[in-house]
Design a protein around this motif. Structure first.
Motif, PDB file in Angstrom:
ATOM      1  N   TYR A  73     -72.278  67.697 -42.866  1.00  0.00           N
ATOM      2  CA  TYR A  73     -70.871  68.050 -42.653  1.00  0.00           C
ATOM      3  C   TYR A  73     -70.427  67.708 -41.233  1.00  0.00           C
ATOM      4  N   LEU A  74     -71.308  67.954 -40.271  1.00  0.00           N
ATOM      5  CA  LEU A  74     -70.979  67.642 -38.885  1.00  0.00           C
ATOM      6  C   LEU A  74     -70.792  66.138 -38.712  1.00  0.00           C
ATOM      7  N   GLN A  75     -71.600  65.357 -39.414  1.00  0.00           N
ATOM      8  CA  GLN A  75     -71.462  63.906 -39.363  1.00  0.00           C
ATOM      9  C   GLN A  75     -70.092  63.472 -39.886  1.00  0.00           C
ATOM     10  N   ASP A  76     -69.673  64.055 -41.007  1.00  0.00           N
ATOM     11  CA  ASP A  76     -68.357  63.723 -41.572  1.00  0.00           C
ATOM     12  C   ASP A  76     -67.231  64.094 -40.606  1.00  0.00           C
ATOM     13  N   LEU A  77     -67.369  65.268 -39.983  1.00  0.00           N
ATOM     14  CA  LEU A  77     -66.323  65.730 -39.063  1.00  0.00           C
ATOM     15  C   LEU A  77     -66.191  64.778 -37.874  1.00  0.00           C
ATOM     16  N   LEU A  78     -67.332  64.374 -37.294  1.00  0.00           N
ATOM     17  CA  LEU A  78     -67.294  63.497 -36.126  1.00  0.00           C
ATOM     18  C   LEU A  78     -66.868  62.079 -36.486  1.00  0.00           C
TER      19      LEU A  78
END
Length: 753
Positions: free
Chosen positions: A292-297
């Protein structure tokens, strides 16, 4: 020949003077049964010599501050590269070490918030929970508060003389107990429930007294200290990580651990938590799953920190690609499995542009679902294509298939191994007559007739960790395999829910059985007592002579056979004791024999050799037979337990439990470290437990174990928040046609007959 590693006359451990040529700039897989010599060749010879020679390039001043590596027993090795060893050893670390800190991703996040976070909170240290500038002032960056549980620590219905303080170190007549009873501050016969408010304050917090404690050398004077500050100083401040297992269990019995109420478990002070990017604090981002953090960044575009964001995205992508997208950056490293730890270590090297290195892996597929292994193999290919040499000790056929070169060791384990049976390609190995070759050319059949069951152990609406209101029945008195990708909720369901609901269950995991440097299979199983008795009876001397824990121990090394040198902040160094030559016994002890063998001769026997030697001594032979049955016939009786792998520790526990009576057995990936040809032996042991009327629940990825189950429960479909649901329940035959099962799809492509 510069493109080949040339080894001549390798004799380390059980290696039989072998000579071998290994291609460089290739993926080379070493296989063979457990104990065949794979690790002796790869780790104890190649890696050890590479590390030793690398250290030799430093100055004498620097070498004196580096761990010392002895020269392996080998005539000659040429063309070695600098090694990077990525093993299964758990990362461990204390509660300040997280996935984010160990991968340096958190350091990049700190820099990002220092540059563009609003309102401005300071430099990157202001976002570090390990720095006074950023840590929560109350929990000092730990996120949790450990405190003394007074309800468990004190019995209010007793007086001090009656043992009102329940901790074993404060029992009546103990040193700590006397600090209170000799203080003159209390009526020692007064029950705690009758204490005044002032007496309570004094007992728990502080009081004005100097206590004279009697000792052989005269009175020792000590300042009074309340129970709570004393317990915090003695135990809490030292940290649970440094405690022995026994002390840890006592500590946990008398303490509670809860999120810090000031930072709400987020570790940071208010100023750091108020600084945000697009509405998220650094703690918010650290709590997200990596995927999820990858998608956000990926959707965050800030021109001034574009390079920094690219670095973050690349690191997160590597974690996701390696199958760890379900982890969060705030996950403590001490909670990671051996397989997760190894993959975390891999990520630290993937972004490196170094070439001509030698990467060495120890069974990297441990803990991976079969459908995820391809991700790992792609990473090996990337490392090789950068111009590196990749050496892998592995049993998984999927890894063998991508190898440029395979070395098969054997033919068996221990003294019956140590030979190179085959070198070549996967297709060539399939046609050989080695145990590995025979297995690759055969298939374990799918169980056609599963055992019926009449009753179940129900689990209803389980929500531990990522479980999403899971309700499932565990069939009784059959073999159940719990499958699913890493992070899908298998351990949460079985350990956090099922095992806690059934505390009578025997849980056999891969945690260490190591208790001290003297511990070995003979002491762990208890057969050393019988062996000592035999020697004592034969020689007419005390049995205490025949143990390194007592009278027979070498006085120079105290029976360890090794001398340990503490290097403070670096790895300690051990050297062979020059007096006993590593035997651990006094010379006089070794003159006493049983059937012409000294106690040292017996302790250096493998389980298989000892079984033949003691075959007419029932209590010893019976235990050795069980050790052999669980696939440990190659380990020696005197081998230190800290040298055993997680899989070997687990099989040692299985051996100890086979003779006990229990209704439920829970095992965690028992095939870890097992050669393919030994898996059938393990399944036979599991069947034996079931046939004796037990319920056996196994968390497992191994296809051959899944095929032989009576019942399969699969969790998924993914890991972390994408998991936590039941995707399949049924027999192996039904699994083949299950539309939502990742495991079923994988089995269907493998050929099952």
């Amino acid at each position: 020949m510069k493109n080949k590693i040339i080894i001549e006359g390798a004799r380390e451990n059980n290696l039989k003077n072998i000579s071998i040529t290994i291609p460089k700039h290739s993926i080379v897989v070493f296989t063979g049964v457990s104990g065949s010599g794979k690790s002796s060749l790869v780790f104890d010879t190649i890696a050890a010599e590479a590390q030793r020679q690398l250290n030799e390039t430093f100055t004498a001043f620097a070498r004196n501050r580096l761990p010392k590596y002895g020269q392996p027993d080998v005539d000659h090795i040429t063309n070695l590269s600098a090694p990077i060893i990525i093993n299964q050893k758990r990362l461990g670390g204390n509660s300040r070490s997280t996935v984010g800190t160990i991968t340096d991703i958190y350091a990049l996040l700190r820099l990002l918030f220092a540059r563009v976070g609003e309102p401005y909170a300071g430099n990157s240290n202001a976002f570090s929970f390990n720095d006074p500038e950023g840590m929560c002032p109350q929990c000092e960056g730990l996120g949790t508060m450990v405190s003394l549980d007074l309800d468990k620590f004190l019995d209010l219905n007793k007086s001090l003389n009656e043992g009102a303080i329940l901790h074993p170190n404060f029992k009546p007549n103990s040193w700590y107990w006397k600090l209170y009873t000799l203080s003159g501050l209390f009526d020692n016969d007064k029950k705690l429930k009758d204490y005044t408010k002032k007496e309570w304050e004094t007992l728990l917090y502080s009081g004005d007294a100097t206590i004279a404690l009697p000792s052989q050398g005269g009175d020792v004077h000590s300042k009074y200290e309340g129970l709570i500050p004393k317990f915090r100083r003695l135990y809490i401040n030292k940290g649970i990580e440094s405690m022995a297992e026994k002390n840890r269990q006592v500590f946990e019995r008398f303490t509670t651990n809860a999120p810090c109420d000031l930072c709400r478990g987020q570790r940071l002070n208010e100023k750091a938590l108020n600084c945000k990017i697009t509405g998220y604090s650094i703690a918010d981002l650290s709590a997200m799953e990596v995927s999820y953090l990858q998608d956000l960044l990926n959707n965050l575009h800030i021109k001034s920190v574009a390079v920094l964001l690219d670095q973050l995205r690349e690191r997160l992508k590597q974690l996701n690609d390696i199958g760890l997208g379900y982890l969060s950056l705030n996950r403590e490293t001490s909670t990671l499995s051996g397989g997760e730890s190894q993959r975390i270590k891999m990520v630290r090297h993937l972004s490196s542009s170094l070439s001509e290195m030698m990467y060495i892996f120890d069974e990297p597929t441990v803990g991976l679902h079969p459908s995820d292994v391809h991700r790992l193999t792609e990473l090996f290919v990337q490392l090789r294509d950068k111009g590196n040499t990749v050496l892998i000790v592995e049993h998984d056929p999927e890894v063998m298939k991508i190898a440029d070169h395979i070395v098969d060791m054997g033919p068996n384990a221990g003294s019956h191994g140590g030979e190179v049976l085959f070198t070549g390609t996967y297709r060539e190995l399939e046609k050989t007559g080695t145990l590995t070759g025979k297995y690759l050319g055969s298939h374990v059949p799918l169980k056609q007739n599963s055992r019926p069951y009449s009753h179940v152990y129900p689990i209803r609406q389980a929500t531990a960790h990522n479980l999403k209101n899971v309700s499932v029945d565990i069939p009784a008195k059959v073999l159940t395999v719990v499958a699913g990708v890493a992070g899908s909720g298998k351990s949460s369901l079985i350990y956090e829910v099922f095992a806690r609901k059934h505390p009578e269950a025997v849980v056999i995991d891969q945690s260490s059985v190591y208790s001290s440097r003297r511990s070995n299979p003979a002491t762990y199983t208890g057969i050393l007592n019988d062996i000592r008795t035999l020697f004592a009876k034969e020689s007419g001397v005390s049995a205490a002579l025949f143990t390194t824990n007592s009278e027979g121990a070498c006085s120079n090394c105290q029976g360890y056979g090794m001398i340990w040198t503490d290097l403070a902040f670096m790895d300690g160094v051990k050297t062979v004791c020059e007096v006993c030559d590593g035997r651990g016994f006094k010379e006089a002890v070794l003159s006493h024999t049983y059937r012409n063998k000294s106690i040292y001769d017996v302790m250096t026997m493998t389980v298989a050799e000892a079984w033949a030697f003691f075959n007419d001594v029932p209590p010893i032979a019976k235990m050795l037979a069980v050790l052999s049955e669980v696939g440990l016939d190659y380990i020696t009786l005197g081998q230190t337990l800290d040298s055993l792998s997680g899989g070997e520790c687990q099989r040692l526990k299985i051996a100890m439990e086979l003779g006990t009576t229990s209704n439920i057995y829970i095992l965690d990936e028992p095939t870890t470290g097992l050669h393919m040809s030994d898996v059938a032996k393990l399944v036979a042991i599991l069947d034996r437990l079931v046939d004796a009327g037990n319920t056996v629940v196994v968390i497992e990825h191994n296809v051959d174990v899944i095929k032989r189950a009576d019942w399969i429960i699969e969790l998924g479909p993914g890991g972390g928040s994408n998991g936590g649901t039941i995707t399949f329940m049924g027999t192996p035959l039904q699994l083949l046609n299950a539309p939502d099962s990742i495991t079923g799809k994988y089995l269907a492509t493998e050929g099952l007959t």
